[in-house]
Every structure is written in C-alpha cells, then in structure tokens.
Design an enzyme around this catalytic site. Structure first.
Site, mmCIF file in Angstrom:
data_model
loop_
_atom_site.group_PDB
_atom_site.id
_atom_site.type_symbol
_atom_site.label_atom_id
_atom_site.label_comp_id
_atom_site.label_asym_id
_atom_site.label_seq_id
_atom_site.Cartn_x
_atom_site.Cartn_y
_atom_site.Cartn_z
ATOM 1 N N HIS A 40 48.738 31.587 37.689
ATOM 2 C CA HIS A 40 48.934 32.950 37.194
ATOM 3 C C HIS A 40 50.408 33.353 37.161
ATOM 4 O O HIS A 40 50.873 33.977 36.210
ATOM 5 C CB HIS A 40 48.135 33.935 38.055
ATOM 6 C CG HIS A 40 47.807 35.212 37.361
ATOM 7 N ND1 HIS A 40 46.801 36.048 37.768
ATOM 8 C CD2 HIS A 40 48.354 35.803 36.268
ATOM 9 C CE1 HIS A 40 46.744 37.098 36.962
ATOM 10 N NE2 HIS A 40 47.674 36.977 36.054
ATOM 11 N N LYS B 228 42.512 32.285 36.482
ATOM 12 C CA LYS B 228 43.869 31.966 36.936
ATOM 13 C C LYS B 228 43.943 31.879 38.450
ATOM 14 O O LYS B 228 43.220 32.588 39.166
ATOM 15 C CB LYS B 228 44.846 33.034 36.428
ATOM 16 C CG LYS B 228 44.729 33.321 34.944
ATOM 17 C CD LYS B 228 45.665 34.431 34.499
ATOM 18 C CE LYS B 228 45.314 34.897 33.096
ATOM 19 N NZ LYS B 228 44.155 35.805 33.084
ATOM 20 N N TYR C 26 42.417 40.031 39.571
ATOM 21 C CA TYR C 26 41.873 41.262 39.029
ATOM 22 C C TYR C 26 40.806 41.783 39.989
ATOM 23 O O TYR C 26 39.660 41.314 39.998
ATOM 24 C CB TYR C 26 41.257 41.047 37.640
ATOM 25 C CG TYR C 26 42.213 40.501 36.596
ATOM 26 C CD1 TYR C 26 43.587 40.470 36.803
ATOM 27 C CD2 TYR C 26 41.735 40.006 35.392
ATOM 28 C CE1 TYR C 26 44.453 39.967 35.841
ATOM 29 C CE2 TYR C 26 42.599 39.508 34.430
ATOM 30 C CZ TYR C 26 43.956 39.484 34.669
ATOM 31 O OH TYR C 26 44.806 38.970 33.710
ATOM 32 N N ASP D 108 39.057 36.142 28.961
ATOM 33 C CA ASP D 108 40.161 35.897 29.879
ATOM 34 C C ASP D 108 40.018 36.769 31.122
ATOM 35 O O ASP D 108 39.822 37.982 31.029
ATOM 36 C CB ASP D 108 41.492 36.210 29.191
ATOM 37 C CG ASP D 108 42.678 35.943 30.094
ATOM 38 O OD1 ASP D 108 43.170 34.801 30.097
ATOM 39 O OD2 ASP D 108 43.103 36.867 30.826
#
Length: 342
Positions: A121, A88, A60, A55
């Site tokens: 997200h 996402k 990020y 994931d």
C-alpha cells in the site's frame, strides 16, 4: 473508436499476463462515521452497473471494508472468476515474516481463496502493536515509524512474491511508489510488479512516472482520479479539479458530468481509474465514462492545467510521517531522518 474496457498486464519483457478492467470501484471511506452496510450496498450497486474491478485495502477501517466487499462479492451473483479483486498490504505488516499475516487477514476478511492483485500500500512501515498489528502511535496520534523497514521495502516485496508462487494472488504490485523507489524494486524483483496505483488526476498528471511506467511495462492505476477526499491527516487544503473552470466548461460542452470528463481523460492516457462513491446515481454515471471520448483539443486543454512543477498532491503524508516518500532525489526516509523506531 471502441470504448477501452480493459488494459493488459505485462511481464518485464512485455508479454501479456492478463488484463485489468479499465474502470474499477474504489471502496475507501474517508468518513469514519459511515454506517455499517454502506460499503456492501455500494459494491453491489457497482457490480449491477457493470463494474468488475473492485479495489479495497486492509487499512480501510482496519479490515471492516474488506469484510463488506467480501459480502457483496458473495451475494452479487457474478462468478468469482469474472471479478478482479485488489487489496493492499497495510504498513504494520512490512516485516517479511508479517507479510503473510497481513495477506491472510485480508483474505479472511474478504472470504476469498485468492485475490487478483495484491499491492504494497505504501513504501514506508509502521511499528505494529503485538498480536493485533494495530499501529503503535505517539501521544499526538501520529504513527511510530519503523525507519529500518521503511528503507527495506524491497524485502517486503520479495516476501510478497511467495504469495504468487503459492497461487494466493495472481499478481503483485505497488501503490504510492515514486520512480526512484520503483527502480529499487525492479532491481530485486523476480516477479514483475504489474501495477503501480498512485494518485493521478489533472492537478497531479504524473507525466514522468507515466512515461517511466510505460517504458518498464508497469500499468498505472489512478486512485483519487477526481481529486479525492483523503483522511484529514494527509489531506491538502487546495480545491480539486472537479471544480476547475476548464473541467466545468468541457462538461457543459459535452453535456456530461465533470467527473466523467476527469475519468475519460484518465482512461485515454492509458491508466485504469478507481472512482469511489456511495451514491447510486454517481456510481452509474462514473462507470458510463468509458463510453465518452474526448477529442485532441479537449485532452490538450486538460493536460495544460498543471505541469510537473506546479502539480498539487491531494493525498500527501509528509506532515503525518515526517518525510517525503515521493522525493525523486533521495530515497526517504534517509538515515539522517531516522533510525530504529521513532
């Protein structure tokens, strides 16, 4: 009882479309000083230990984590079709014409031809800077919100459906969606959201959401299944369940770690879990949680730690964005809370 190694992914009518590995490996890095190469090494270690569900997300480190995840996937020696890769859509890509841009950037970072699951997200949208799609920010560092798009997350989802038609992602779904917001998606969806990834642990058991999701053939994936370590802007000051006396007592009883207790609890409730760690020993121990089974008394003790009214959210963006995306009474942000971009 045989270990639960995967959960079915269903369409709106309950027909099985595929499956998602029960234990995934999370790659969010709350510490911005994490050295380059750390994520790649952790993902390789995870795959060596048996993880097949990876994931990640564009948000990020603005794609840098996706790049390292992709490097690990290419070097791990496991055939691509044996891995379940999730990423996402970041908040600045919510305009329907920008959804494809955000997806393509993620795919480029990963170095893949497709992903298995693509999630929106968060339901709310940020104003992007031209060309870079970085988040436009206020002088205090908080994001500039696109209030209109934040209420049009159904349009964002509809744009994501095209990616399934084109074979760029096998499945699409949601992340951090309330029951109220999920209902709005179901009203317009022609492609069923197979997953909703939400914060879920004994201090935030999400019983109503879990019941609703099961009734509507949506699988819940638990992010922050150990309580989590979110970024400071959205973090709670309250201690998480890892140091709860009941959890510590059960860990001692079974001679396993508190983390393994929490992960086993999540799995036995029918949710997949995506713990994260860069520590090889913890990576291995977390994956081994699939082998443990808590008895009914253990489950009841953990279930009793918090109810719906006294639950604790470790990742709460209210102070950061100025509204409550999890409000089940009103679909925030409301028009009264903001219009346009601010």
């Amino acid at each position: 009882m045989a270990p639960t190694t995967s959960f079915p992914l269903l369409d709106a009518n309950g027909e099985v479309l595929g499956s998602i590995p029960a234990i995934g490996f999370g790659t969010f890095q709350p510490d911005p000083t994490t050295p380059p190469g750390t994520v790649k090494a952790a993902v390789l270690e995870a795959i060596r230990n048996g993880y097949r569900h990876i994931d990640t997300a564009y948000s990020y480190s603005m794609g840098k984590v996706e790049v390292e995840v992709g490097q690990a996937i290419r070097e791990c020696g496991i055939p691509r079709e044996e891995l379940f890769v999730v990423t996402k859509l970041h908040n600045p890509f919510h305009s329907p014409e920008d959804v494809r841009v955000g997806f393509e950037w993620s795919l480029r970072n990963l170095g893949l031809d497709y992903v298995d699951l693509f999630l929106i997200h968060f339901p709310h949208a940020y104003v992007p800077l031209p060309e870079t799609y970085d988040t436009l920010r206020k002088p205090n560092g908080k994001p500039v919100i696109d209030y209109d798009l934040s209420r049009r997350y159904t349009d964002t989802y509809k744009a994501m459906e095209e990616l399934v038609h084109e074979g760029r992602t096998k499945f699409i779904g949601l992340s951090n969606f309330s029951i109220l917001k999920t209902k709005r998606i179901l009203e317009v969806a022609s492609i069923h959201p197979v997953v909703n990834q939400v914060e879920l642990h004994p201090y935030l058991p999400q019983r109503r959401l879990l019941e609703f999701s099961k009734a509507h053939n949506i699988h819940l994936t638990a992010h922050s299944p150990l309580g989590g370590a979110p970024v400071a802007a959205v973090a709670s000051d309250e201690p998480g369940p890892l140091i709860d006396e009941t959890i510590l007592s059960l860990a001692q009883k079974h001679n396993i770690s508190p983390a393994q207790i929490l992960l086993s609890w999540g799995l036995q409730r029918g949710t997949s879990v995506i713990p994260k760690s860069n520590n090889p020993a913890r990576i291995a121990a977390n994956y081994a949680a699939v082998e443990f089974e808590l008895d009914e008394q253990d489950m009841a003790a953990i279930d009793g730690l918090r109810g719906e009214e006294d639950s604790s959210r470790m990742n709460d963006p209210r102070r950061h964005v100025g509204f409550d995306i999890y409000n089940e009474e009103a679909d925030e942000p409301t028009v009264e809370q903001g219009v346009g971009r601010a």
